[in-house]
Design an enzyme around this catalytic site. Structure first.
Site, short mmCIF file in Angstrom:
data_model
loop_
_atom_site.label_atom_id
_atom_site.label_comp_id
_atom_site.label_asym_id
_atom_site.label_seq_id
_atom_site.Cartn_x
_atom_site.Cartn_y
_atom_site.Cartn_z
N ASP A 1 0.83 -1.20 0.00
CA ASP A 1 0.00 0.00 0.00
C ASP A 1 0.87 1.26 0.00
O ASP A 1 1.83 1.36 0.77
CB ASP A 1 -0.87 -0.03 1.27
CG ASP A 1 -1.97 1.02 1.23
OD1 ASP A 1 -2.78 0.99 0.30
OD2 ASP A 1 -2.01 1.87 2.15
N GLU B 1 1.87 -0.54 -4.95
CA GLU B 1 0.89 0.49 -5.32
C GLU B 1 1.66 1.80 -5.40
O GLU B 1 1.99 2.40 -4.38
CB GLU B 1 -0.23 0.60 -4.29
CG GLU B 1 -1.33 1.53 -4.79
CD GLU B 1 -2.05 2.34 -3.71
OE1 GLU B 1 -3.12 2.87 -4.00
OE2 GLU B 1 -1.55 2.46 -2.57
#
Ligand code: GLC
Length: 578
Positions: free
Chosen positions: A217, A279
């Site tokens: 993330d 990401e």
């Protein structure tokens, strides 16, 4: 404990170079216990479905204990399971059962911030200014005479300043802490050794339980400018012509690469091949592929492809620049059409594509533009065939395979995304792509929950069941069966997956143009066509005129029925060449 992968997993050290990964948003995938929220046993019950779809791996969004201020991206314990989702035994059973079906399991790790309920943040609050406990986060005095202005001008991704002020033990307003997302998601200080240790231990904890990889993330956000220098109006992503050496103060800081070099060592210390996917929203291709150097991450999401409008020229450009950048570091590209943060592709492609503005592609960006859902559905299917034919790996976000559209009319007070509160309702947020899946034509929550269950955590549209798996299963003209067919072909066709492609120019009949030569040429026309060896071609017609296909080619699969042998508008076809 080190669990070795069961023999039913294909022996394939390079699985991540070509895998088709299915993203599971656990809150919205399948609810086994009737509380209206999806859970791990729900995922387990649908593993046979996933096997029948033909995917290689699942990526499960965060399933760790969380106060759910940002749907699980506010983690309070990285090595346990959120009770709403189940137990550690359920998670271990899921991993074993998925492996038994030949499906790898990728988890989601959230290293940029914790929950404000994480033991470390609670300790930092209690210990007060200047304490070692506060060093694990980014605490600063405020600006202004009483310290009541934030320490700098950084803005939260969810709206407003990126800083929250705490009340100290004496009851007075005190220091501020950095949080680039919600107030309940304090950013950690990656210069602190405890942070690095915590996350490498967390990687090992899950790798030891058989997990095959991690989606990371906000991977480009971990390191902040040492002086926390002001933005002074600097936007992000930085423009293409940004001189080397000019850096944004909190995105894509060069120091972030050291973190991933360490993580790569952890992954490579296992006998089984473990892989990362970052990401990373950075815009410029060379800044993305810097994360994919051989000693860093294996793969990263290709958001430039996701954000490209459905126009032949734009698609060709993004594909070419993606592949050229990835070739330079020897990493495979990924092809991504959607995820839990962006407007679903059906609804993005339903808008007039010439009118789309660059920017974050969540629903708010599309509201107000005319909608043609039929066109959106056709284009999304064609885009799926295109992305599954390109070199590298591909991602499918749950529901894409049945052609779900964004749910655009969720009332503001039923929306749960912290973006809604953070922007005082000016941004409708991301709930429209997170609506619980329809599995059945009829029944409680269109089969998302068992009979008699509580209402689903987000409301479903009245006709949701007509888009369900049950409604499409076995219907050869359905989206679901198209995905199954394409994935089955992809699994066996020697030209597909990792490798190379060559653009061909059907209009001029000029034959192949190599990928590198094609790089700077503005694309013309309304068709994209490329070949892959041996004997494969993909043609996509973006234009209004039906298109004759090359002579002698056999159609393996097409996203619409061909009319008189011609490829209709907004249609893709996979061809076997003689
Ligand atoms: C990532 C996640 C998103 C989350 C944010 C903060 O962008 O995909 O859902 O809100 O990080 O963790």
């Amino acid at each position: 404990m080190t669990v070795s992968a069961p023999s039913s997993l294909p022996v394939d050290r390079d699985w991540w170079r070509h895998a088709v990964v299915y993203q599971i948003y656990p809150r919205s995938f399948a609810d086994s216990n009737g509380d209206g929220v999806g859970d791990i046993n729900g995922i387990r019950s649908r593993l046979p479905y996933l096997a029948s779809l033909g995917i290689d791996a699942i990526w499960v969004n965060p399933w760790y204990p969380s106060p759910m201020k940002d749907a699980g991206y506010d983690v309070s314990d990285y090595r346990a399971i959120e009770p709403v989702f189940g137990t550690m035994a359920d998670a271990e059973a899921l991993i074993t059962e998925a492996h038994g079906l030949g499906i790898r399991v990728i988890l989601d790790i959230v290293p940029n911030h914790t929950s404000d309920q994480h033991r470390w943040f609670q300790a930092a609050l209690a210990a007060g200014p200047g304490s070692p406990e506060r060093e694990r986060f980014v605490f600063r005095e405020g600006r202004g005479p009483n310290g009541d202005e934030p320490p700098n001008d950084w803005q939260s991704e969810f709206g407003g300043p990126a800083w929250t002020r705490v009340t100290e033990a004496d009851g007075r307003p005190g220091q501020w802490y950095l949080r680039l997302f919600a107030p309940e998601q304090p950013d950690v200080n990656w210069n602190h050794p405890d942070i690095a240790d915590e996350f490498t231990e967390t990687l090992r904890f899950w790798f030891d339980r058989g997990v095959d990889g991690f989606r990371i993330d906000v991977a480009h956000g971990l390191i902040k400018d040492a002086d926390l220098r002001d933005l002074d109006g600097m936007g992000f992503p930085l423009p293409d012509d940004t001189p080397e050496g000019v850096e944004h103060p909190h995105w894509d800081q060069p120091g972030v690469h050291d973190v991933f070099r360490t993580w790569r060592e952890v992954a490579d210390s296992y006998a089984e091949p473990k892989a990362f996917c970052g990401e990373i929203w950075v815009g410029r291709d060379h800044r993305l592929t810097a994360y994919l150097r051989p000693d860093e991450l294996h793969t990263a999401f290709n958001f430039n492809f996701l954000m490209a409008p459905w126009l032949a020229g734009a698609m060709r450009e993004v594909i070419t620049s993606t592949l050229n950048a990835h070739i330079s570091v020897g990493a495979p590209a990924t092809w991504v059409l959607g995820n839990h943060d962006v407007c679903r592709p059906v609804s993005r492609y339903a808008r007039p594509q010439e009118l789309l503005q660059p920017g974050f592609p969540n629903l708010q960006a599309y509201l107000g533009l005319p909608v043609d859902l039929e066109a959106g559905r056709r284009r999304a299917l064609a885009a799926a065939l295109l992305s599954l034919a390109l070199p590298g790996g591909a991602y499918i976000y749950q529901g894409e395979e049945v052609g779900l559209a964004e749910v655009e009319d969720i009332p503001l007070d039923a929306r749960q995304d912290p973006i809604v509160a953070g922007t005082d309702g000016k941004d409708v947020g991301r709930d429209g792509c997170r609506v619980p899946l329809p599995w059945a034509l009829e029944g409680t929550s269109a089969g998302f929950s068992p009979d008699g269950a509580a209402a689903p955590w987000l409301p479903q549209p009245a006709d949701w069941g007509t888009h369900s798996v049950e409604a499409q299963d076995g219907d050869p003209s359905s989206s679901l069966e198209l995905y199954r067919k394409a994935l089955a072909i992809r699994a066996h066709h020697p030209a597909l997956g990792d490798g190379e492609m060559t653009w061909v120019d059907p209009a001029s009949g000029s034959g192949p143009s190599s990928l590198r030569q094609a790089q700077d040429r503005p694309s013309s026309g309304s068709v994209l066509a490329f070949t892959r060896e041996p004997g494969f071609a993909c043609w996509v017609n973006f234009g209004d005129e039906p298109l004759p296909l090359p002579e002698g080619a056999t159609v393996l699969v097409a996203s619409e029925e061909l009319s008189g042998g011609l490829l209709p508008k907004d249609t893709a076809a996979w061809l076997q060449l003689p």
